[in-house]
Design a protein around this motif. Sequence first.
Motif, PDB file in Angstrom:
ATOM      1  N   SER A   1      35.155  40.520  55.108  1.00 56.38           N
ATOM      2  CA  SER A   1      35.148  39.594  53.975  1.00 56.38           C
ATOM      3  C   SER A   1      36.553  39.060  53.743  1.00 56.38           C
ATOM      4  CB  SER A   1      34.701  40.297  52.688  1.00 56.38           C
ATOM      5  OG  SER A   1      33.407  40.804  52.812  1.00 56.38           O
ATOM      6  N   ILE A   2      36.640  37.810  53.272  1.00 58.73           N
ATOM      7  CA  ILE A   2      37.914  37.223  52.862  1.00 58.73           C
ATOM      8  C   ILE A   2      37.716  36.680  51.450  1.00 58.73           C
ATOM      9  CG2 ILE A   2      39.682  35.479  53.303  1.00 58.73           C
ATOM     10  CD1 ILE A   2      38.875  35.580  56.268  1.00 58.73           C
ATOM     11  N   TYR A   3      38.648  37.007  50.571  1.00 61.98           N
ATOM     12  CA  TYR A   3      38.607  36.569  49.176  1.00 61.98           C
ATOM     13  C   TYR A   3      39.838  35.714  48.901  1.00 61.98           C
ATOM     14  CZ  TYR A   3      35.474  40.579  48.900  1.00 61.98           C
ATOM     15  OH  TYR A   3      34.461  41.483  49.118  1.00 61.98           O
ATOM     16  N   ALA A   4      39.698  34.731  48.031  1.00 62.33           N
ATOM     17  CA  ALA A   4      40.821  33.891  47.617  1.00 62.33           C
ATOM     18  C   ALA A   4      41.063  34.089  46.128  1.00 62.33           C
ATOM     19  CB  ALA A   4      40.524  32.421  47.907  1.00 62.33           C
ATOM     20  N   GLN A   5      42.344  34.082  45.741  1.00 62.53           N
ATOM     21  CA  GLN A   5      42.683  34.254  44.329  1.00 62.53           C
ATOM     22  C   GLN A   5      43.996  33.559  44.015  1.00 62.53           C
ATOM     23  OE1 GLN A   5      40.902  35.762  41.814  1.00 62.53           O
ATOM     24  NE2 GLN A   5      42.475  34.898  40.507  1.00 62.53           N
ATOM     25  N   LYS A   6      43.989  32.766  42.943  1.00 59.53           N
ATOM     26  CA  LYS A   6      45.233  32.190  42.429  1.00 59.53           C
ATOM     27  C   LYS A   6      45.882  33.254  41.550  1.00 59.53           C
ATOM     28  CE  LYS A   6      47.182  27.997  40.619  1.00 59.53           C
ATOM     29  NZ  LYS A   6      46.868  26.595  40.336  1.00 59.53           N
TER      30      LYS A   6
END
Length: 112
Positions: free
Chosen positions: A42-47
């Motif tokens: 899994s790959i997650y993105a977060q600012k």
Amino acid sequence: MKRLGMVIEVTEGKLQEYKELHQAVWPKVLERISASNIQNFSIYAQKMPDGKNYLFSYYEYVGSDYEKDMAAMAADKTTQKFWELCRPCQVPFPECPEGEWWTVMKEVFHHN
């Protein structure tokens, strides 16, 4: 099984492009991931509060020779072409080891 969590910064203005690349990952790339004994990837993105976007990835390695399987993935021509599209979207951390792209995070807790 070996669990890995990794992190990398997203190049400013490139998050959408990165997401689009991964919404249509090439089937041969996915096949190579599986052939390299990686599952639950899994790959997650977060600012973050610094205003930058970061990617956090997690996967489980279920093989018996991690270095050999990662070398096979890195040698795969289709995977190399996909990575060439992804790399402009990413900024490795300064402390990332030579030859690495993503920074491996230290696991501090796990519960099954």
